[in-house]
Design a protein around this motif. Structure first.
Motif, PDB file in Angstrom:
ATOM      1  N   ILE A 285       0.863  -1.171   0.000  1.00  8.38           N
ATOM      2  CA  ILE A 285       0.000   0.000   0.000  1.00  8.38           C
ATOM      3  C   ILE A 285       0.901   1.224   0.000  1.00  8.38           C
ATOM      4  O   ILE A 285       1.650   1.450   0.948  1.00  8.38           O
ATOM      5  CB  ILE A 285      -0.940   0.021   1.236  1.00  8.38           C
ATOM      6  N   HIS A 286       0.844   1.993  -1.082  1.00  6.14           N
ATOM      7  CA  HIS A 286       1.678   3.191  -1.251  1.00  6.14           C
ATOM      8  C   HIS A 286       3.158   2.868  -1.063  1.00  6.14           C
ATOM      9  O   HIS A 286       3.904   3.627  -0.439  1.00  6.14           O
ATOM     10  CB  HIS A 286       1.256   4.304  -0.302  1.00  6.14           C
ATOM     11  N   GLY A 287       3.593   1.711  -1.561  1.00  5.04           N
ATOM     12  CA  GLY A 287       4.992   1.325  -1.490  1.00  5.04           C
ATOM     13  C   GLY A 287       5.425   0.717  -0.174  1.00  5.04           C
ATOM     14  O   GLY A 287       6.567   0.299  -0.019  1.00  5.04           O
ATOM     15  N   LYS A 288       4.524   0.655   0.805  1.00  8.67           N
ATOM     16  CA  LYS A 288       4.844   0.065   2.109  1.00  8.67           C
ATOM     17  C   LYS A 288       4.400  -1.389   2.137  1.00  8.67           C
ATOM     18  O   LYS A 288       3.357  -1.748   1.604  1.00  8.67           O
ATOM     19  CB  LYS A 288       4.123   0.810   3.246  1.00  8.67           C
ATOM     20  N   VAL A 289       5.187  -2.235   2.771  1.00  5.06           N
ATOM     21  CA  VAL A 289       4.848  -3.644   2.918  1.00  5.06           C
ATOM     22  C   VAL A 289       3.800  -3.763   4.010  1.00  5.06           C
ATOM     23  O   VAL A 289       3.968  -3.241   5.113  1.00  5.06           O
ATOM     24  CB  VAL A 289       6.095  -4.475   3.296  1.00  5.06           C
ATOM     25  N   THR A 290       2.696  -4.435   3.688  1.00  3.42           N
ATOM     26  CA  THR A 290       1.637  -4.670   4.670  1.00  3.42           C
ATOM     27  C   THR A 290       1.307  -6.150   4.700  1.00  3.42           C
ATOM     28  O   THR A 290       1.583  -6.884   3.749  1.00  3.42           O
ATOM     29  CB  THR A 290       0.361  -3.865   4.340  1.00  3.42           C
ATOM     30  N   GLN A 291       0.692  -6.563   5.802  1.00  2.00           N
ATOM     31  CA  GLN A 291       0.331  -7.964   5.943  1.00  2.00           C
ATOM     32  C   GLN A 291      -0.856  -8.065   6.881  1.00  2.00           C
ATOM     33  O   GLN A 291      -0.879  -7.433   7.936  1.00  2.00           O
ATOM     34  CB  GLN A 291       1.522  -8.742   6.495  1.00  2.00           C
ATOM     35  N   ASN A 292      -1.851  -8.865   6.486  1.00  2.00           N
ATOM     36  CA  ASN A 292      -2.977  -9.119   7.389  1.00  2.00           C
ATOM     37  C   ASN A 292      -2.799 -10.490   8.028  1.00  2.00           C
ATOM     38  O   ASN A 292      -1.829 -11.197   7.744  1.00  2.00           O
ATOM     39  CB  ASN A 292      -4.319  -8.988   6.648  1.00  2.00           C
ATOM     40  N   ALA A 293      -3.728 -10.872   8.884  1.00  2.00           N
ATOM     41  CA  ALA A 293      -3.583 -12.123   9.640  1.00  2.00           C
ATOM     42  C   ALA A 293      -3.578 -13.349   8.725  1.00  2.00           C
ATOM     43  O   ALA A 293      -2.814 -14.291   8.951  1.00  2.00           O
ATOM     44  CB  ALA A 293      -4.702 -12.233  10.671  1.00  2.00           C
ATOM     45  N   THR A 294      -4.402 -13.354   7.696  1.00  2.00           N
ATOM     46  CA  THR A 294      -4.449 -14.483   6.766  1.00  2.00           C
ATOM     47  C   THR A 294      -3.125 -14.616   6.010  1.00  2.00           C
ATOM     48  O   THR A 294      -2.601 -15.729   5.862  1.00  2.00           O
ATOM     49  CB  THR A 294      -5.599 -14.294   5.760  1.00  2.00           C
ATOM     50  N   GLN A 295      -2.601 -13.494   5.558  1.00  2.00           N
ATOM     51  CA  GLN A 295      -1.314 -13.516   4.852  1.00  2.00           C
ATOM     52  C   GLN A 295      -0.199 -13.968   5.782  1.00  2.00           C
ATOM     53  O   GLN A 295       0.736 -14.647   5.359  1.00  2.00           O
ATOM     54  CB  GLN A 295      -0.997 -12.137   4.284  1.00  2.00           C
ATOM     55  N   ARG A 296      -0.297 -13.594   7.047  1.00  2.00           N
ATOM     56  CA  ARG A 296       0.728 -13.987   8.012  1.00  2.00           C
ATOM     57  C   ARG A 296       0.759 -15.510   8.177  1.00  2.00           C
ATOM     58  O   ARG A 296       1.830 -16.113   8.226  1.00  2.00           O
ATOM     59  CB  ARG A 296       0.487 -13.308   9.349  1.00  2.00           C
ATOM     60  N   GLU A 297      -0.407 -16.123   8.256  1.00  2.00           N
ATOM     61  CA  GLU A 297      -0.457 -17.580   8.379  1.00  2.00           C
ATOM     62  C   GLU A 297       0.097 -18.250   7.124  1.00  2.00           C
ATOM     63  O   GLU A 297       0.823 -19.239   7.207  1.00  2.00           O
ATOM     64  CB  GLU A 297      -1.889 -18.046   8.657  1.00  2.00           C
ATOM     65  N   SER A 298      -0.228 -17.702   5.965  1.00  2.00           N
ATOM     66  CA  SER A 298       0.312 -18.235   4.709  1.00  2.00           C
ATOM     67  C   SER A 298       1.831 -18.072   4.671  1.00  2.00           C
ATOM     68  O   SER A 298       2.553 -18.952   4.184  1.00  2.00           O
ATOM     69  CB  SER A 298      -0.299 -17.514   3.510  1.00  2.00           C
ATOM     70  N   ALA A 299       2.329 -16.956   5.185  1.00  2.00           N
ATOM     71  CA  ALA A 299       3.771 -16.702   5.214  1.00  2.00           C
ATOM     72  C   ALA A 299       4.472 -17.694   6.141  1.00  2.00           C
ATOM     73  O   ALA A 299       5.572 -18.169   5.830  1.00  2.00           O
ATOM     74  CB  ALA A 299       4.055 -15.275   5.645  1.00  2.00           C
ATOM     75  N   LYS A 300       3.858 -18.026   7.261  1.00  2.00           N
ATOM     76  CA  LYS A 300       4.452 -19.017   8.169  1.00  2.00           C
ATOM     77  C   LYS A 300       4.537 -20.380   7.501  1.00  2.00           C
ATOM     78  O   LYS A 300       5.530 -21.095   7.657  1.00  2.00           O
ATOM     79  CB  LYS A 300       3.644 -19.107   9.459  1.00  2.00           C
ATOM     80  N   ASP A 301       3.497 -20.741   6.737  1.00  2.00           N
ATOM     81  CA  ASP A 301       3.532 -22.008   6.007  1.00  2.00           C
ATOM     82  C   ASP A 301       4.624 -21.995   4.946  1.00  2.00           C
ATOM     83  O   ASP A 301       5.352 -22.978   4.770  1.00  2.00           O
ATOM     84  CB  ASP A 301       2.176 -22.284   5.353  1.00  2.00           C
ATOM     85  N   ALA A 302       4.753 -20.886   4.229  1.00  2.00           N
ATOM     86  CA  ALA A 302       5.784 -20.766   3.197  1.00  2.00           C
ATOM     87  C   ALA A 302       7.175 -20.819   3.826  1.00  2.00           C
ATOM     88  O   ALA A 302       8.104 -21.385   3.234  1.00  2.00           O
ATOM     89  CB  ALA A 302       5.612 -19.465   2.422  1.00  2.00           C
TER      90      ALA A 302
END
Length: 112
Positions: free
Chosen positions: A77-94
């Motif tokens: 968002i406007h060049g800043k890295v953002t993450q919501n809770a769902t993305q965080r869980e996906s990131a932990k799996d990755a």
């Protein structure tokens, strides 16, 4: 003093042993604070600051952030890295997948 030296040598070894994707994703998970709200959390560091802290070039960070964005692990968002809770869980799996990959790309099972 030994505690500080151990910590710094551990992180240097982590950068040498693991892939750049693993190191960057692990860094993002450690530094993005997800709250219980529905709004995504924002990373309050510039890419230059991330580069200095991780020890990667800004181009490498940009390339992997683009990959993470395509995989749905983060948003921008406007060049800043953002993450919501769902993305965080996906990131932990990755992250678990990146841990399981050897340097040659072969996968091995992770002991749980």
């Amino acid at each position: 003093m030994a505690k500080k030296l151990y910590c710094s040598s551990y992180h240097r070894g982590e950068r040498n042993f693991y892939s750049a994707q693993y190191v960057l994703l692990n860094y993002l998970l450690e530094h993005i604070d997800i709250t219980k709200s529905t709004e995504p959390a924002v990373m309050h560091r510039t890419r230059q600051q991330m580069s200095e802290e991780i020890g990667m070039s800004v181009n490498t960070i940009n390339r992997h952030l683009l990959t993470f964005r395509k995989e749905g692990l983060i948003s921008m968002i406007h060049g800043k890295v953002t993450q919501n809770a769902t993305q965080r869980e996906s990131a932990k799996d990755a992250l678990q997948i990146y841990i399981a990959q050897n340097r040659n790309g072969a996968r091995e099972k992770i002991p749980i």
